[in-house]
Design a protein around this motif. Structure first.
Motif, PDB file in Angstrom:
ATOM      1  N   PHE A  63       0.837  -1.209   0.000  1.00 18.79           N
ATOM      2  CA  PHE A  63       0.000   0.000   0.000  1.00 18.79           C
ATOM      3  C   PHE A  63       0.865   1.249   0.000  1.00 18.79           C
ATOM      4  O   PHE A  63       1.784   1.379   0.820  1.00 18.79           O
ATOM      5  N   ASN A  64       0.591   2.141  -0.924  1.00 18.58           N
ATOM      6  CA  ASN A  64       1.305   3.419  -1.019  1.00 18.58           C
ATOM      7  C   ASN A  64       0.271   4.536  -0.981  1.00 18.58           C
ATOM      8  O   ASN A  64      -0.520   4.688  -1.926  1.00 18.58           O
ATOM      9  N   PRO A  65       0.238   5.316   0.101  1.00 20.77           N
ATOM     10  CA  PRO A  65      -0.801   6.349   0.206  1.00 20.77           C
ATOM     11  C   PRO A  65      -0.699   7.419  -0.860  1.00 20.77           C
ATOM     12  O   PRO A  65      -1.677   8.135  -1.113  1.00 20.77           O
ATOM     13  N   ALA A  66       0.467   7.545  -1.506  1.00 25.66           N
ATOM     14  CA  ALA A  66       0.611   8.567  -2.554  1.00 25.66           C
ATOM     15  C   ALA A  66      -0.082   8.153  -3.842  1.00 25.66           C
ATOM     16  O   ALA A  66      -0.417   8.996  -4.677  1.00 25.66           O
ATOM     17  N   LEU A  67      -0.279   6.852  -4.031  1.00 21.47           N
ATOM     18  CA  LEU A  67      -0.940   6.355  -5.247  1.00 21.47           C
ATOM     19  C   LEU A  67      -2.434   6.170  -4.991  1.00 21.47           C
ATOM     20  O   LEU A  67      -2.819   5.745  -3.914  1.00 21.47           O
ATOM     21  N   LYS A  68      -3.220   6.453  -5.971  1.00 18.44           N
ATOM     22  CA  LYS A  68      -4.674   6.281  -5.852  1.00 18.44           C
ATOM     23  C   LYS A  68      -5.154   5.432  -7.035  1.00 18.44           C
ATOM     24  O   LYS A  68      -5.793   5.941  -7.967  1.00 18.44           O
ATOM     25  N   PRO A  69      -4.866   4.141  -7.024  1.00 19.55           N
ATOM     26  CA  PRO A  69      -5.164   3.317  -8.211  1.00 19.55           C
ATOM     27  C   PRO A  69      -6.655   3.131  -8.477  1.00 19.55           C
ATOM     28  O   PRO A  69      -7.032   2.804  -9.604  1.00 19.55           O
ATOM     29  N   HIS A  70      -7.495   3.335  -7.471  1.00 20.18           N
ATOM     30  CA  HIS A  70      -8.934   3.089  -7.656  1.00 20.18           C
ATOM     31  C   HIS A  70      -9.744   4.387  -7.623  1.00 20.18           C
ATOM     32  O   HIS A  70     -10.945   4.345  -7.393  1.00 20.18           O
ATOM     33  N   VAL A  71      -9.074   5.506  -7.852  1.00 21.62           N
ATOM     34  CA  VAL A  71      -9.757   6.785  -7.703  1.00 21.62           C
ATOM     35  C   VAL A  71     -10.897   6.955  -8.702  1.00 21.62           C
ATOM     36  O   VAL A  71     -11.889   7.646  -8.433  1.00 21.62           O
ATOM     37  N   ASN A  72     -10.810   6.310  -9.876  1.00 20.63           N
ATOM     38  CA  ASN A  72     -11.867   6.443 -10.893  1.00 20.63           C
ATOM     39  C   ASN A  72     -12.894   5.315 -10.841  1.00 20.63           C
ATOM     40  O   ASN A  72     -13.819   5.289 -11.650  1.00 20.63           O
ATOM     41  N   ASP A  73     -12.704   4.388  -9.892  1.00 24.10           N
ATOM     42  CA  ASP A  73     -13.641   3.272  -9.740  1.00 24.10           C
ATOM     43  C   ASP A  73     -14.642   3.613  -8.628  1.00 24.10           C
ATOM     44  O   ASP A  73     -14.385   3.374  -7.450  1.00 24.10           O
ATOM     45  N   PHE A  74     -15.774   4.158  -9.023  1.00 25.26           N
ATOM     46  CA  PHE A  74     -16.754   4.615  -8.038  1.00 25.26           C
ATOM     47  C   PHE A  74     -17.399   3.459  -7.268  1.00 25.26           C
ATOM     48  O   PHE A  74     -17.943   3.653  -6.194  1.00 25.26           O
ATOM     49  N   SER A  75     -17.356   2.270  -7.850  1.00 25.82           N
ATOM     50  CA  SER A  75     -17.960   1.114  -7.175  1.00 25.82           C
ATOM     51  C   SER A  75     -17.171   0.700  -5.928  1.00 25.82           C
ATOM     52  O   SER A  75     -17.675  -0.034  -5.088  1.00 25.82           O
ATOM     53  N   ARG A  76     -15.909   1.139  -5.820  1.00 29.83           N
ATOM     54  CA  ARG A  76     -15.086   0.788  -4.648  1.00 29.83           C
ATOM     55  C   ARG A  76     -15.186   1.816  -3.530  1.00 29.83           C
ATOM     56  O   ARG A  76     -14.581   1.655  -2.480  1.00 29.83           O
ATOM     57  N   ARG A  77     -15.915   2.870  -3.735  1.00 26.69           N
ATOM     58  CA  ARG A  77     -15.960   3.926  -2.718  1.00 26.69           C
ATOM     59  C   ARG A  77     -16.994   3.605  -1.629  1.00 26.69           C
ATOM     60  O   ARG A  77     -18.070   3.089  -1.930  1.00 26.69           O
ATOM     61  N   PHE A  78     -16.635   3.933  -0.421  1.00 27.16           N
ATOM     62  CA  PHE A  78     -17.536   3.816   0.743  1.00 27.16           C
ATOM     63  C   PHE A  78     -18.151   2.417   0.877  1.00 27.16           C
ATOM     64  O   PHE A  78     -19.341   2.288   1.150  1.00 27.16           O
ATOM     65  N   ILE A  79     -17.363   1.412   0.654  1.00 28.62           N
ATOM     66  CA  ILE A  79     -17.841   0.047   0.903  1.00 28.62           C
ATOM     67  C   ILE A  79     -17.727  -0.214   2.404  1.00 28.62           C
ATOM     68  O   ILE A  79     -16.645  -0.066   2.995  1.00 28.62           O
ATOM     69  N   LYS A  80     -18.814  -0.622   3.020  1.00 29.01           N
ATOM     70  CA  LYS A  80     -18.794  -0.874   4.471  1.00 29.01           C
ATOM     71  C   LYS A  80     -17.994  -2.136   4.787  1.00 29.01           C
ATOM     72  O   LYS A  80     -17.822  -2.990   3.906  1.00 29.01           O
ATOM     73  N   PRO A  81     -17.525  -2.258   6.008  1.00 28.97           N
ATOM     74  CA  PRO A  81     -16.726  -3.447   6.378  1.00 28.97           C
ATOM     75  C   PRO A  81     -17.455  -4.738   6.034  1.00 28.97           C
ATOM     76  O   PRO A  81     -18.631  -4.908   6.370  1.00 28.97           O
ATOM     77  N   ASN A  82     -16.743  -5.641   5.347  1.00 30.47           N
ATOM     78  CA  ASN A  82     -17.312  -6.940   4.985  1.00 30.47           C
ATOM     79  C   ASN A  82     -16.184  -7.966   4.933  1.00 30.47           C
ATOM     80  O   ASN A  82     -15.046  -7.677   5.334  1.00 30.47           O
ATOM     81  N   ALA A  83     -16.466  -9.142   4.409  1.00 34.02           N
ATOM     82  CA  ALA A  83     -15.474 -10.217   4.394  1.00 34.02           C
ATOM     83  C   ALA A  83     -14.298  -9.891   3.476  1.00 34.02           C
ATOM     84  O   ALA A  83     -13.178 -10.371   3.684  1.00 34.02           O
ATOM     85  N   THR A  84     -14.531  -9.085   2.429  1.00 41.67           N
ATOM     86  CA  THR A  84     -13.449  -8.722   1.499  1.00 41.67           C
ATOM     87  C   THR A  84     -12.647  -7.530   2.015  1.00 41.67           C
ATOM     88  O   THR A  84     -11.410  -7.562   2.048  1.00 41.67           O
ATOM     89  N   PHE A  85     -13.361  -6.489   2.416  1.00 43.28           N
ATOM     90  CA  PHE A  85     -12.712  -5.288   2.973  1.00 43.28           C
ATOM     91  C   PHE A  85     -13.083  -5.215   4.459  1.00 43.28           C
ATOM     92  O   PHE A  85     -14.157  -4.722   4.811  1.00 43.28           O
ATOM     93  N   TRP A  86     -12.202  -5.707   5.311  1.00 40.06           N
ATOM     94  CA  TRP A  86     -12.516  -5.872   6.744  1.00 40.06           C
ATOM     95  C   TRP A  86     -12.860  -4.545   7.415  1.00 40.06           C
ATOM     96  O   TRP A  86     -13.690  -4.506   8.304  1.00 40.06           O
ATOM     97  N   PHE A  87     -12.164  -3.486   7.001  1.00 36.91           N
ATOM     98  CA  PHE A  87     -12.432  -2.166   7.587  1.00 36.91           C
ATOM     99  C   PHE A  87     -13.163  -1.257   6.606  1.00 36.91           C
ATOM    100  O   PHE A  87     -13.311  -0.063   6.855  1.00 36.91           O
ATOM    101  N   GLY A  88     -13.586  -1.768   5.451  1.00 39.59           N
ATOM    102  CA  GLY A  88     -14.265  -0.959   4.451  1.00 39.59           C
ATOM    103  C   GLY A  88     -13.293  -0.189   3.570  1.00 39.59           C
ATOM    104  O   GLY A  88     -12.071  -0.366   3.653  1.00 39.59           O
ATOM    105  N   THR A  89     -13.849   0.671   2.716  1.00 45.76           N
ATOM    106  CA  THR A  89     -13.020   1.510   1.830  1.00 45.76           C
ATOM    107  C   THR A  89     -13.382   2.974   2.043  1.00 45.76           C
ATOM    108  O   THR A  89     -14.426   3.301   2.594  1.00 45.76           O
TER     109      THR A  89
END
Length: 305
Positions: A63-89
C-alpha cells in the motif's frame, strides 16, 4: 517417644546459611509477579499482535498512500466493512485496513522514539541532578520556569514555528518533556544518595558516575518502567490530538491522528471511517498502559515478598 526414631546430625554452617538465605533472582521474581496477572497477559498478547501487525503488514501489503489506483472506480468507494474489505473503503476506494495498519506503525514509531529520548535524557540528567547539590540550584530554577508553561501550549507553538513533520513533532514533544522525568528521578535519587553504602563508596574514592550507575540506578528500575509505561500511550494520544487539530504530522504522513482528522467529516455518513482509527488508538493506548503498569508493579522489590 521412641528415641530410636531420631538420629543426631552434625552442625553444617554452610547448609544453615543456605536455608536462612534462599536463592533470590530479581528478574525471576519480576516475571513470576507479572505473569500472575491474567489481565496483563491478555493485554500483553493483544499489544504484541497489534505491534507485529503494524510492523509486518505495511511491508507486505504494497500500500502506497501517494498512489490512488482506484480513484476512478466509483464502485469501490464507501464500501462498508465486509469479508473482502474488513475495515471498508474510503473516498477514493483505498482499503481502510491498509491505511490503519500503516498509520498505527507511524504512531507507534513516533511514540517509541519520543519515549526513548525523553527517558534516556531525563534519567541521566535526573541522576546527576539529584546527586549534585551544586547542579540542583541551577536545575531547580530552570524547572520552575519551564514547568509553569503548559506543555501542550509549548508543543503547539513549536509546531507552528518549525512546521509539520515526523521529526519536527518528535522534537516538539521531547524538547521540554525530559525535564519532568528528570525531576521525578531527582527526587528518588535524593532519597537514597546519602545511605551508608553510598557514603562508604564516596569515602573510598569511587567516582560519582560509578556510584550512580552501580548504587543508585538499580533501585530506580520500577520508577523508570512506570515512567515509560505512561509515556508511550501519552505520546500516541498527543500525536492523535495534534494531528486532529491539523498541527501534528503533515498531510503526506499516514498516522492514526491523521486518519481520525481526515475522516472526521464522515462521522455520520460513513462512521466506520472515523471510529475504526479511534478504536485502534484506544486499544493501543489502553493495552500498553496496563502492561506497563503491571510491569512497573512487578519490578518493585517490595511486591516480591
Amino acid at each position: 517417644m521412641n528415641d530410636e526414631l531420631f538420629t543426631f546430625v552434625d552442625i553444617d554452617s554452610e547448609a544453615s546459611e543456605h536455608i536462612a538465605s534462599p536463592h533470590y533472582s530479581y528478574w525471576k521474581s519480576v516475571s513470576r509477579k507479572f505473569f500472575s496477572s491474567k489481565t496483563a497477559i491478555f493485554f500483553l498478547v493483544l499489544s504484541l499482535i497489534v505491534i507485529l501487525m503494524a510492523i509486518i503488514y505495511p511491508s507486505i501489503s504494497g500500500f502506497n498512500p501517494a498512489l490512488k489506483p482506484h480513484v476512478n472506480d466509483f464502485s469501490r468507494r464507501f464500501i462498508k466493512p465486509n469479508a473482502t474489505f474488513w475495515f471498508g473503503t474510503d473516498t477514493v476506494g483505498d482499503s481502510l485496513f491498509d491505511s490503519v495498519w500503516l498509520g498505527t506503525r507511524t504512531s507507534l514509531n513516533l511514540a517509541i522514539i519520543a519515549t526513548i529520548i525523553t527517558n534516556v535524557v531525563g534519567v541521566v540528567v535526573g541522576a546527576f541532578w539529584g546527586y549534585s547539590k551544586k547542579l540542583d540550584v541551577f536545575m531547580l530554577e530552570l524547572y520552575n520556569v519551564i514547568a509553569n508553561v503548559p506543555f501542550t501550549l509549548v508543543v503547539m507553538v513549536l509546531m507552528y514555528v518549525i512546521g509539520q513533520g515526523f521529526w519536527q513533532l518528535i522534537f516538539a514533544l521531547t524538547v521540554t518533556s525530559w525535564l519532568g522525568t528528570a525531576y521525578s528521578i531527582r527526587i528518588q535519587v535524593m532519597m537514597i544518595r546519602d545511605r551508608e553504602y553510598n557514603l562508604a563508596s564516596r569515602c573510598l574514592g569511587t567516582s560519582t558516575p560509578k556510584i550512580i550507575r552501580h548504587n543508585i540506578l538499580p533501585y530506580l528500575v520500577s520508577v523508570i518502567v512506570t515512567q515509560v509505561s505512561r509515556d508511550v500511550p501519552n505520546y500516541i494520544s498527543y500525536e492523535v490530538f495534534l494531528s486532529f487539530l491539523g498541527i501534528g504530522l503533515s498531510a503526506n504522513d499516514v498516522s492514526l491522528g491523521q486518519l481520525i482528522s481526515k475522516y472526521s467529516t464522515f462521522m455520520t455518513s460513513a462512521a466506520y471511517l472515523f471510529w475504526i482509527p479511534v478504536f485502534m488508538s484506544a486499544i493501543i493506548s489502553v493495552s500498553l498502559y496496563i502492561v506497563g503498569q503491571t510491569l512497573a508493579d512487578a519490578s518493585d522489590p517490595r511486591t516480591h515478598m
